[in-house]
Design a protein around this motif. Structure first.
Motif, PDB file in Angstrom:
ATOM      1  N   CYS A 170      27.620  23.949   8.178  1.00  0.00           N
ATOM      2  CA  CYS A 170      28.354  23.231   7.456  1.00  0.00           C
ATOM      3  C   CYS A 170      27.898  22.015   6.745  1.00  0.00           C
TER       4      CYS A 170
ATOM      5  N   SER B  95      37.670  31.179  10.158  1.00  0.00           N
ATOM      6  CA  SER B  95      37.225  30.576   8.956  1.00  0.00           C
ATOM      7  C   SER B  95      36.027  30.831   8.351  1.00  0.00           C
TER       8      SER B  95
ATOM      9  N   CYS C 263      35.057  32.000   4.518  1.00  0.00           N
ATOM     10  CA  CYS C 263      34.307  31.240   3.666  1.00  0.00           C
ATOM     11  C   CYS C 263      33.225  32.123   2.911  1.00  0.00           C
TER      12      CYS C 263
ATOM     13  N   SER D 149      34.831  34.201   0.252  1.00  0.00           N
ATOM     14  CA  SER D 149      35.222  33.543  -0.858  1.00  0.00           C
ATOM     15  C   SER D 149      33.672  33.127  -1.722  1.00  0.00           C
TER      16      SER D 149
ATOM     17  N   ALA E 261      36.372  28.609  -0.654  1.00  0.00           N
ATOM     18  CA  ALA E 261      35.329  28.414   0.183  1.00  0.00           C
ATOM     19  C   ALA E 261      35.280  26.901   1.015  1.00  0.00           C
TER      20      ALA E 261
ATOM     21  N   PHE F  66      38.236  26.960   3.518  1.00  0.00           N
ATOM     22  CA  PHE F  66      37.803  27.579   4.833  1.00  0.00           C
ATOM     23  C   PHE F  66      36.680  26.911   5.587  1.00  0.00           C
ATOM     24  N   LEU F  67      35.686  26.473   4.904  1.00  0.00           N
ATOM     25  CA  LEU F  67      34.501  25.746   5.514  1.00  0.00           C
ATOM     26  C   LEU F  67      35.065  24.501   6.299  1.00  0.00           C
TER      27      LEU F  67
ATOM     28  N   PRO G 223      27.529  30.870   6.456  1.00  0.00           N
ATOM     29  CA  PRO G 223      28.389  30.974   7.314  1.00  0.00           C
ATOM     30  C   PRO G 223      28.896  32.408   8.257  1.00  0.00           C
TER      31      PRO G 223
END
Length: 436
Positions: free
Chosen positions: A257, A317, A321, A324, A346, A349-350, A412
């Motif tokens: 994150c 997700s 990400c 994307s 992105a 989804f993040l 991710p």
């Protein structure tokens, strides 16, 4: 316990701190293009300006959870909110790059410390049934803070200058004075400290605001046996045999994150303006659009997380990400609108995985080490945030961003694999049932 007005008050007040955490942490994105021009910053100075607050956030992510374990959740949140607000106002008066960077580092103490402790408190005062939805509808204020910061930045900065964003960011200083007067301390933390009278009073403050009659107290023998079976945990147990798998999953989750959030979102307006030669207003508007998708993703996540579970939301997700970001790299030579679309997807989804981390992480640890478990997860977010901006900085001069996008995409994907194999599912379980 039925839903009640005290839960709503707690969510609003703690949410205000979290909102301005998001607002202040991303304010640099809207103000950076003007700061570059005002102080003639080099690419190295730009990278330092973005990453420097993460040093303070790293310290704060370790310091304030430790304070929360010793002095209480609300004291820690109040202290961190005070630092955030005071330093934000001071940033608005900064006369130079050096002083501004120093103030942002100090502000980082509060920014890093508020989120993990706030997430701990909200989890501890929430019932098991529907906990994911309750917590995430609170946590959605963080991406809303990001969105509002980007939106206000796009409107205010071109008209009134960069300083106005930091003056607005000073609001959380109010919480330093009023937080503990308006909502009770975590009953779980008070009971863990043996302060049973205060724990009962805190619990009664929630019960008194219940909208429905309280249900009868059930059979607690199972929880009494559970308490006797599980020893009181210490911080070292986070990396001991019982919790090491959960901890590695948490660390990878939070590091991802931080890596994407700070390695991408804070750079987007500057990338659009510098690489794609978009006007400042358009660059800010495109970045604001990405933050809107972050809020949409967070709201969708809050609606489904109690039905499908924490792990599926995080894994799906993060994979999307990564896809994307790969597409952004493949089409990096296209127009700014194409690249901005993939970057916005992105970030959306993040946001789903990011916000789930706030309900998932506190569920994995017992009360005695819950805040520190969250704090160490947040520390990995800050560590990755220190180094991530350099990835974009090293490619911005050449104008070829494909390597940066591909590198960001790997992170991710690795996180999804780690959570899939090492994480556990926690939906619908009372916190004490998740202890080992």
């Amino acid at each position: 316990m039925p839903g009640n007005a005290m839960h709503i008050r707690a969510r609003l007040l703690i949410g205000l701190a979290t909102f301005f955490d998001g607002f202040d942490v991303i304010a640099i994105a809207a103000t950076l293009p003007l700061l570059i021009a005002n102080w003639s910053l080099t690419p190295g100075q730009i990278g330092f300006l973005i990453a420097a607050p993460s040093v303070g956030q790293l310290v704060g992510a370790l310091l304030f959870p430790a304070l929360a374990e010793r002095f209480g959740r609300l004291r820690s949140v109040g202290w961190s909110a005070g630092i955030i607000g005071l330093m934000s106002i001071a940033c608005g008066f900064a006369p130079s790059f050096e002083i501004f960077a120093l103030l942002r580092i100090v502000q980082g103490l509060g920014l890093g410390g508020e989120l993990p402790v706030a997430a701990t408190y909200i989890n501890e005062v929430t019932r098991a049934h529907g906990r994911g939805r309750f917590v995430l509808l609170y946590e959605v204020v963080f991406p809303i803070g990001l969105m509002v910061s980007n939106a206000l930045g796009a409107f205010l900065v071109p008209r009134y200058g960069w300083e106005v964003m930091y003056f607005l960011g000073g609001v959380p200083i109010v919480l330093f004075f009023v937080l503990r007067k308006l909502i009770p301390e975590s009953p779980r933390w008070l009971a863990e400290k043996g302060r049973l009278g205060e724990a009962d009073a805190a619990l009664s403050a929630f019960e008194a605001r219940a909208r429905q009659p309280l249900p009868p107290v059930g059979d607690t023998s199972a929880f009494d046996a559970m308490t006797a079976r599980h020893p009181r945990r210490r911080v070292r147990d986070l990396v001991g045999r019982a919790y090491i798998g959960r901890t590695l999953a948490v660390w990878m989750l939070w590091a991802t994150c931080g890596f994407i959030q700070y390695g991408l979102s804070t750079w987007l307006p500057t990338v659009y303006k510098t690489v794609y030669h978009a006007p400042l207003q358009l660059a800010l508007n495109l970045a604001a659009g990405a933050s809107v998708l972050g809020v949409v993703g967070s709201l969708i996540c809050a609606m489904v997380v109690d039905k499908v579970g924490r792990k599926p939301v995080i894994n799906v997700s993060f994979v999307l990400c990564a896809v994307s970001l790969v597409l952004a790299g493949v089409f990096h030579a296209s127009t700014v609108y194409v690249v901005a679309t993939f970057c916005a997807l992105a970030m959306g989804f993040l946001a789903c995985g990011f916000i789930t981390a706030y309900v998932y992480t506190p569920e994995l640890y017992p009360t005695s080490i819950r805040a520190m478990g969250c704090g160490l997860g947040g520390a990995w977010l800050k560590i990755s945030a220190i180094f991530a901006p350099g990835l974009i900085a090293s490619t911005i001069g050449s104008g070829n961003l494909s390597v940066a996008f591909y590198g960001l995409a790997v992170v991710p994907l690795l996180a999804a694999v780690t959570v899939f194999f090492l994480g556990i599912e926690t939906k619908g379980q009372v916190l004490e049932e998740l202890e080992v």
